[in-house]
Design an enzyme around this catalytic site. Structure first.
Site, short mmCIF file in Angstrom:
data_model
loop_
_atom_site.label_atom_id
_atom_site.label_comp_id
_atom_site.label_asym_id
_atom_site.label_seq_id
_atom_site.Cartn_x
_atom_site.Cartn_y
_atom_site.Cartn_z
N TYR A 136 0.86 -1.18 0.00
CA TYR A 136 0.00 0.00 0.00
C TYR A 136 0.90 1.23 0.00
O TYR A 136 1.56 1.51 0.99
CB TYR A 136 -0.90 -0.06 1.24
CG TYR A 136 -1.88 1.08 1.44
CD1 TYR A 136 -1.98 2.15 0.58
CD2 TYR A 136 -2.73 1.04 2.53
CE1 TYR A 136 -2.89 3.17 0.79
CE2 TYR A 136 -3.66 2.06 2.77
CZ TYR A 136 -3.73 3.12 1.89
OH TYR A 136 -4.62 4.13 2.12
N LYS A 164 -0.74 -1.27 -4.48
CA LYS A 164 -1.93 -0.43 -4.34
C LYS A 164 -1.46 1.02 -4.22
O LYS A 164 -0.78 1.38 -3.26
CB LYS A 164 -2.75 -0.81 -3.11
CG LYS A 164 -3.95 0.11 -2.90
CD LYS A 164 -4.42 0.12 -1.47
CE LYS A 164 -5.45 1.25 -1.28
NZ LYS A 164 -5.87 1.42 0.12
N ILE A 209 -9.56 -0.33 -4.92
CA ILE A 209 -10.08 -0.36 -3.56
C ILE A 209 -10.79 0.96 -3.34
O ILE A 209 -10.23 2.03 -3.56
CB ILE A 209 -8.95 -0.58 -2.54
CG1 ILE A 209 -8.36 -1.98 -2.73
CG2 ILE A 209 -9.48 -0.41 -1.11
CD1 ILE A 209 -7.20 -2.30 -1.82
#
Length: 320
Positions: A136, A164, A209
């Site tokens: 992330y 991500k 997401i």
């Protein structure tokens, strides 16, 4: 390693509260099931949307376990103020049968040290070697994972399968240019609601997401379907995706700020979901002005979408 869990549209779940401001796990599971039934491919728990800094380690792990027991594909967040806690969350996620990991950088202590971050990432990945994992990357964590570190980690840990990206368009472009396009087996996820169009169309993202998807699941699935079609060269879908992205702009921008949980819980409250009225800190709430603005913006988008989605052509064609 199977990367399918990181494709599709995945809401980052918020943690609902009981009256005593403890987590309401029954509602957490109910909401997850509702979102998956709407077409989401899985859920994330517990990232910043889930208020991980405000929960105990035991509460976080209970949430992951309850979701797994309910048959929900869940990506477990590993955010922590120390590596030992992050490792414990990763090991627990693998033990109970989570579908994947979201590997969050070390925060506060030595958070800007590449060496410290490398050891932090390695410890998490080693603790759950059977779980596909994405790093992330977010400016809010104060550390940017660059290509050299990513591929050094991937050379040792085959469960590191993707990235991500929560940063803006420039950061997403960097990820596409220097990380995910170098290896077809590495996935790129648009990690912020304002980055969906750029992520799919200009950076080759294969999943996203979402925060706002908690409140507008069918609309966000529609938006992503348009963006994916635009990336494949559909001219009409590209125009419609740009229209929808512009209409969503205010609601999506909340995902970039520190009040994101307050705003998206308030959207659910406006929709009659009382379990999202409370926050873990009693003093955490939107101001009256913020609430009035949020209410008007939500109503405006819904009124626009109700009319726009009746248009012929790509709008209806790609509606989920």
């Amino acid at each position: 390693m199977n990367t399918s869990i990181f494709t599709g549209v995945i809401p980052a779940l918020m943690t609902p509260c009981n009256a005593d401001r403890t987590p309401d796990f029954d509602e957490l599971v109910r909401k997850a099931r509702e979102l998956v039934d709407a077409g989401m491919s899985g859920v994330v728990y517990c990232g910043s949307m889930g208020d991980w800094p405000l929960l105990t380690d035991a509460q976080r792990q209970e949430g992951v376990e309850q979701l797994v027991k309910a048959g929900i594909p869940v990506i477990a967040g590993t955010g922590a103020v120390n590596t030992a806690s992050a490792v414990a969350h990763a090991a627990h996620a693998q033990k109970v049968g989570a579908a994947g990991l979201m590997v969050i950088p070390r925060v506060l202590s030595r958070g800007n040290s590449p060496t410290a971050q490398r050891h932090h990432f390695e410890a998490i990945l080693s603790a759950a070697p059977d779980l596909p994992s994405v790093i992330y990357n977010s400016p809010h964590y104060g550390f940017e994972t660059r290509a050299d570190l990513f591929f050094a980690l991937r050379a040792k840990h085959k469960n590191l399968v993707g990235f991500k990206e929560f940063g803006g368009a420039k950061a997403m472009t960097y990820a596409a240019e220097h990380i995910t396009s170098a290896d077809p087996d590495v996935v790129l996820m648009a990690g912020v609601d304002t980055g969906v169009f750029h992520g799919y169309v200009k950076a080759g993202a294969t999943g996203t997401i979402t925060g706002i998807g908690n409140a507008l699941p069918r609309e966000i699935l529609h938006f992503v379907a348009l963006a994916k079609a635009a990336a494949a060269g559909d001219v009409e879908a590209r125009m419609r995706a740009l229209e929808m992205g512009e209409a969503l702009e205010v609601l999506s921008t909340w995902d970039e700020g520190t009040d994101l949980v307050l705003y998206y819980k308030y959207m659910l409250e406006l929709q009659g979901e009382a379990a999202y009225k409370l926050h873990f800190n009693a003093t955490d709430e939107l101001s009256p002005s913020q609430k009035a603005w949020a209410k008007s913006q939500c109503e405006q988008f819904k009124a626009w979408y109700a009319e726009w989605s009746k248009l012929p052509g790509a709008v209806q064609k790609y509606r989920s």
